[in-house]
Design an enzyme around this catalytic site. Structure first.
Site, mmCIF file in Angstrom:
data_model
loop_
_atom_site.group_PDB
_atom_site.id
_atom_site.type_symbol
_atom_site.label_atom_id
_atom_site.label_comp_id
_atom_site.label_asym_id
_atom_site.label_seq_id
_atom_site.Cartn_x
_atom_site.Cartn_y
_atom_site.Cartn_z
ATOM 1 N N GLN A 140 0.838 -1.206 0.000
ATOM 2 C CA GLN A 140 0.000 0.000 0.000
ATOM 3 C C GLN A 140 0.871 1.254 0.000
ATOM 4 O O GLN A 140 1.035 1.904 1.042
ATOM 5 C CB GLN A 140 -0.896 0.014 1.243
ATOM 6 C CG GLN A 140 -2.014 -1.013 1.194
ATOM 7 C CD GLN A 140 -2.660 -1.206 2.551
ATOM 8 O OE1 GLN A 140 -1.975 -1.345 3.570
ATOM 9 N NE2 GLN A 140 -3.976 -1.238 2.585
ATOM 10 N N ASP A 172 2.136 4.969 -0.080
ATOM 11 C CA ASP A 172 1.481 6.236 0.285
ATOM 12 C C ASP A 172 1.511 7.208 -0.896
ATOM 13 O O ASP A 172 2.545 7.366 -1.545
ATOM 14 C CB ASP A 172 2.219 6.901 1.458
ATOM 15 C CG ASP A 172 1.773 6.351 2.798
ATOM 16 O OD1 ASP A 172 1.396 5.161 2.854
ATOM 17 O OD2 ASP A 172 1.818 7.107 3.784
ATOM 18 N N ARG A 189 -15.935 8.469 5.261
ATOM 19 C CA ARG A 189 -14.979 8.226 6.349
ATOM 20 C C ARG A 189 -13.608 8.322 5.707
ATOM 21 O O ARG A 189 -13.292 7.583 4.774
ATOM 22 C CB ARG A 189 -15.170 6.844 6.945
ATOM 23 C CG ARG A 189 -14.046 6.405 7.888
ATOM 24 C CD ARG A 189 -14.129 4.915 8.098
ATOM 25 N NE ARG A 189 -13.179 4.364 9.032
ATOM 26 C CZ ARG A 189 -11.986 3.848 8.699
ATOM 27 N NH1 ARG A 189 -11.576 3.871 7.459
ATOM 28 N NH2 ARG A 189 -11.211 3.316 9.612
ATOM 29 N N ASP A 225 -9.937 7.608 5.691
ATOM 30 C CA ASP A 225 -9.084 6.607 6.319
ATOM 31 C C ASP A 225 -7.696 7.180 6.607
ATOM 32 O O ASP A 225 -7.157 7.944 5.809
ATOM 33 C CB ASP A 225 -8.967 5.431 5.332
ATOM 34 C CG ASP A 225 -8.186 4.267 5.884
ATOM 35 O OD1 ASP A 225 -8.718 3.586 6.768
ATOM 36 O OD2 ASP A 225 -7.046 4.035 5.432
ATOM 37 N N LEU A 254 -1.049 11.784 6.096
ATOM 38 C CA LEU A 254 -1.024 12.240 4.701
ATOM 39 C C LEU A 254 0.319 12.842 4.285
ATOM 40 O O LEU A 254 0.753 12.682 3.155
ATOM 41 C CB LEU A 254 -2.129 13.283 4.450
ATOM 42 C CG LEU A 254 -3.584 12.833 4.650
ATOM 43 C CD1 LEU A 254 -4.533 13.924 4.178
ATOM 44 C CD2 LEU A 254 -3.862 11.524 3.924
ATOM 45 N N GLU A 311 4.531 13.807 5.098
ATOM 46 C CA GLU A 311 5.752 13.387 5.787
ATOM 47 C C GLU A 311 6.714 14.582 5.885
ATOM 48 O O GLU A 311 6.830 15.341 4.934
ATOM 49 C CB GLU A 311 6.485 12.283 5.009
ATOM 50 C CG GLU A 311 5.682 11.032 4.728
ATOM 51 C CD GLU A 311 4.618 11.220 3.649
ATOM 52 O OE1 GLU A 311 4.851 11.995 2.707
ATOM 53 O OE2 GLU A 311 3.541 10.608 3.762
ATOM 54 N N GLU A 353 -10.905 9.192 10.519
ATOM 55 C CA GLU A 353 -10.284 8.077 11.229
ATOM 56 C C GLU A 353 -8.892 8.534 11.630
ATOM 57 O O GLU A 353 -7.964 8.506 10.830
ATOM 58 C CB GLU A 353 -10.164 6.822 10.360
ATOM 59 C CG GLU A 353 -9.781 5.624 11.203
ATOM 60 C CD GLU A 353 -8.648 4.747 10.676
ATOM 61 O OE1 GLU A 353 -8.383 3.715 11.299
ATOM 62 O OE2 GLU A 353 -8.012 5.092 9.666
ATOM 63 N N HIS A 397 -14.422 -3.207 12.366
ATOM 64 C CA HIS A 397 -13.823 -4.260 11.547
ATOM 65 C C HIS A 397 -12.359 -4.501 11.870
ATOM 66 O O HIS A 397 -11.760 -5.433 11.362
ATOM 67 C CB HIS A 397 -13.968 -3.867 10.074
ATOM 68 C CG HIS A 397 -13.207 -2.595 9.762
ATOM 69 N ND1 HIS A 397 -13.527 -1.383 10.329
ATOM 70 C CD2 HIS A 397 -12.128 -2.377 8.983
ATOM 71 C CE1 HIS A 397 -12.670 -0.469 9.897
ATOM 72 N NE2 HIS A 397 -11.814 -1.039 9.079
#
Ligand code: NOJ
Length: 546
Positions: A172, A174, A202, A204, A209, A211, A246, A311
């Site tokens: 995944q 970024d 929502r 995530d 986001l 750095e 989140e 979840h």
């Protein structure tokens, strides 16, 4: 059909969280789909839900159950088509049910065409859409989140011979939010779904986001700027839609995501959740009161979202080391139920299927400040399957009835995306919607009544809270107030009967009316108000000046 922009609807919502895949399979391929979900809207309505929050349903290799998106503007073919989604949305809206979907903006799947392009060569126009570096030395102060599977936040890409940044799984990557093209592309994705009529997102993994070297790479001011810009565009073109954060962070850091009422409308209160479980095990109100007192006031147009389970694992990131050890000892003695910094269990198995504690925790969920989220299946006390990997044990098929595949699907059982829970305690023959509908005393019937009472007054969704301080620490009592409405909630956190003396002097002359039975209790007088309570019992009293 787009629902009218009703002001601050999210404050009064009852959110039901579900995964399309887990809910109902209409075409017998063993995987839930939008058509199946649409057929179950009656159920959500009967439960009293006013909004559904759908887990990611986009094309994806499903290596993180859809949080690894390969195409933002389509539907995973196992779940149906975009037309099916639209039909579902219309049907939901016809019932006044709002639909909240996922916007996984921090990262994509490595299968996303953006990443495929970005990695294809160092001078590809999309190179700068992700975070690349020649070494894995940058951003050393950023923690690793998936500590059970990842050793670094950098992964080596053999194609373009460089490292790319990822806060979650290495598949995944970024997105690079410093790149205006990325920010615009994500807004275009949001626009796409907003134009179809979704009521909210929502967002995530919001804190990650942006750095910057020498920082934790969490909650940076630049991240807030990006959110503020999305909110501005949302309000401008789609008034009445909602953004939910989140951000698994301490209260002060989450509060920053409300900005001055110009960032998120809602944010999950992550630190409260484990403390509700802690308080019940310790039989002491302190963890709950402490965290809520540490929670700053939020802008008037904002709202917390609170939950018992979801979840993911019951996350223990926002607790102290001592508290985490305590939670592991009490709730996850079997080490296979632990994952990363948390416990991968559903509500009922966490508390040994104790109906009284399930009720108490739900009672607090519905009476503490915030919009409650019910995780699918917890309203019937579904169990989990800890033998499935990752967090899949809490994502098994919904148990509708005692027939073939629990009424979830007509496929051969071997074909289901995951086995149905079938042990003697939580198995579908024992725990299912159909059987619970037949009994007024089932958990499901009880939950419906609880939700109904909650919805009978906006004091629960919009009121202030003030804690009482009775000498008996096993009892958590608070008064919620909104306009002329006042509700006193009293929770016995203990496994034994308790007596409690409440200082209700402020309400002298008022009559407490127990809300579930509308029973009149003795008038509040001079003396401390005495209540006796059974194990894990709770009361909600409307305080009436009669
Ligand atoms: C948060 C989601 O809730 C979780 O399920 C997912 O694995 C991570 N974000 C990464 O996308």
């Amino acid at each position: 059909m787009i629902l009218p922009a009703q002001s601050e609807w999210y404050k009064d919502a009852i959110i039901y969280q579900l995964h399309v895949r887990t809910f109902s399979d209409s075409n017998s391929d063993g995987v839930g789909d939008f058509r199946g979900l649409q057929q179950k809207l009656d159920y959500l309505e009967e439960l009293g839900a006013t909004a559904v929050w759908l887990l990611p349903f986009y094309p994806s290799p499903l290596r993180d159950d859809g949080y690894d998106i390969a195409d933002y503007c389509a539907v995973h073919k196992s779940y149906g088509t975009l037309e099916d989604f639209k039909a579902f949305l219309t049907a939901a809206h016809e019932r006044g049910l709002r639909v909240i979907i996922e916007m996984v903006l921090n990262h994509t799947s490595d299968q996303h065409p953006w990443f495929q392009e970005s990695r294809s060569s160092r001078d590809n126009p999309k190179r700068n859409w992700y975070v690349w570096n020649d070494t894995d030395e940058l951003y050393r102060d950023a923690r690793i989140i998936f500590i059970d599977t990842e050793l670094s936040n950098w992964a080596w890409d053999p194609v373009s011979k460089a490292y790319y940044w990822h806060r979650f799984f290495s598949h995944q990557p970024d997105l690079n939010f410093d790149n205006p093209e990325v920010r615009e592309a994500i807004w275009q994705v949001m626009r796409f779904w907003l134009e179809l009529g979704v009521d909210g997102f929502r967002l995530d993994a919001v804190p990650y986001l942006v750095e910057r070297d020498g920082t934790s790479c969490e909650n940076l001011p630049e991240t807030h700027d990006i959110i503020r810009e999305y909110r501005r565009r949302l309000d401008e073109s789609f008034p009445g839609r909602m953004l939910l954060a989140e951000a698994n962070q301490w209260p002060a850091d989450v509060c920053a995501y409300f900005g001055h009422g110009d960032e998120f409308h809602m944010a999950f209160h992550f630190p409260l959740m484990p403390r509700m479980f802690m308080a019940v095990r310790l039989e002491d109100r302190k963890p709950i009161i402490e965290i809520l007192q540490r929670t700053p006031e939020i802008p008037q147009n904002c709202q917390w979202s609170i939950f018992l389970r979801n979840h993911d694992e019951l996350t223990l990131e926002m607790v102290t080391d001592v508290e985490r050890d305590y939670m592991y000892d009490e709730y996850a003695r079997d080490k296979s139920t632990r994952i990363n910094l948390g416990i991968r269990r559903r509500l009922a198995p966490l508390i040994d299927n104790d109906r009284r504690r399930i009720e108490l925790l739900n009672g607090m969920l519905m009476s503490l400040p915030g919009t409650p989220v019910i995780y699918y299946g917890d309203e019937i006390g579904m169990g989990d399957n800890i033998y499935l990997g990752d967090r899949n044990g809490v994502r098994t098929p919904m148990q509708w009835d005692g027939h073939w595949n629990a009424g979830f699907s007509e496929a051969d059982p071997e074909r289901l995306y995951a086995p149905i829970v079938s042990n003697p305690v939580y198995g579908y023959q024992a725990v299912n919607v159909d059987s619970q509908k037949r009994s007024e005393h089932s958990l499901l019937s009880w939950m419906k009544r609880l939700v109904q009472v909650r919805k009978s007054s906006q004091v629960f969704s919009r009121g202030t809270i003030s804690f009482l301080d009775p000498p008996n620490h096993r009892v958590l009592a608070y008064v919620r107030e909104y306009g002329n409405d006042r509700v006193l909630a009293v929770n016995n956190l203990s496994s034994t009967s308790q007596a409690v003396e409440l200082n209700l002097r402020k309400y002298k002359g008022f009559i407490p009316i127990e809300m579930s039975g509308k029973t009149i209790f003795p008038r509040v007088g001079e003396l401390p108000y005495l209540l006796t309570m059974g194990p894990y019992q709770f009361y909600w009293f409307r305080l009436r000046r009669i």
